[in-house]
Scaffold this active site. Structure first.
Site, PDB file in Angstrom:
ATOM      1  N   HIS A  78      37.387  31.253  46.388  1.00  0.00           N
ATOM      2  CA  HIS A  78      38.726  31.274  47.238  1.00  0.00           C
ATOM      3  C   HIS A  78      39.385  32.383  46.711  1.00  0.00           C
ATOM      4  CE1 HIS A  78      42.776  30.158  48.206  1.00  0.00           C
ATOM      5  NE2 HIS A  78      43.386  29.887  46.662  1.00  0.00           N
ATOM      6  N   GLN A  80      37.811  35.549  45.781  1.00  0.00           N
ATOM      7  CA  GLN A  80      37.626  36.518  46.890  1.00  0.00           C
ATOM      8  C   GLN A  80      37.850  36.975  48.079  1.00  0.00           C
ATOM      9  OE1 GLN A  80      34.888  39.122  46.008  1.00  0.00           O
ATOM     10  NE2 GLN A  80      35.574  37.882  43.891  1.00  0.00           N
ATOM     11  N   ASP A  81      37.825  35.776  48.377  1.00  0.00           N
ATOM     12  CA  ASP A  81      38.322  35.440  49.834  1.00  0.00           C
ATOM     13  C   ASP A  81      39.945  35.936  50.006  1.00  0.00           C
ATOM     14  OD1 ASP A  81      38.475  34.708  52.952  1.00  0.00           O
ATOM     15  OD2 ASP A  81      40.363  32.774  51.393  1.00  0.00           O
ATOM     16  N   HIS A  82      40.940  35.447  48.662  1.00  0.00           N
ATOM     17  CA  HIS A  82      42.647  35.847  48.626  1.00  0.00           C
ATOM     18  C   HIS A  82      42.455  37.523  48.416  1.00  0.00           C
ATOM     19  CE1 HIS A  82      46.111  33.086  47.674  1.00  0.00           C
ATOM     20  NE2 HIS A  82      44.928  32.802  47.903  1.00  0.00           N
TER      21      HIS A  82
END
Length: 102
Positions: A78, A80-82
């Site tokens: 999550h 890394q996605d952010h």
């Protein structure tokens, strides 16, 4: 590094990325209203937060490069996605600000 420590790094990445995202969106709103004097500080703040998030990411990459067994959980995914979506948003906001200036 255990799963809990990695999770904490993930939370830091999310927090820094979230703060950067908020500054970027506020800078966009300032551009819409023609408040050019506020934009530079907001962009600078966003970049500082992105740099901090990237530093935390680099810690993880360094550990992995050393061959440490990292127990990555959904929090880090999550995070890394952010970070990546915030970095993309930064590029888009920069372009939008230039368009509003015209």
């Amino acid at each position: 590094m255990n799963r809990q420590e990695i999770g904490m790094l993930g939370f830091e990445i999310v927090a820094y990325s979230g703060d950067a995202r908020s500054s970027l969106l506020e800078a966009r709103d300032c551009a819409k209203r023609g408040e050019w004097d506020r934009i530079e500080n907001l962009i600078e703040s966003a970049q500082e937060n992105i740099n901090e998030a990237h530093n935390k990411q680099t810690e993880m990459l360094t550990l992995d490069a050393r061959g440490e067994d990292l127990d990555i959980g959904i929090i880090m995914i999550h995070a890394q996605d952010h970070l990546m979506t915030t970095m993309l948003l930064k590029d888009i906001i920069y372009d939008l600000i230039e368009i509003y200036k015209r």
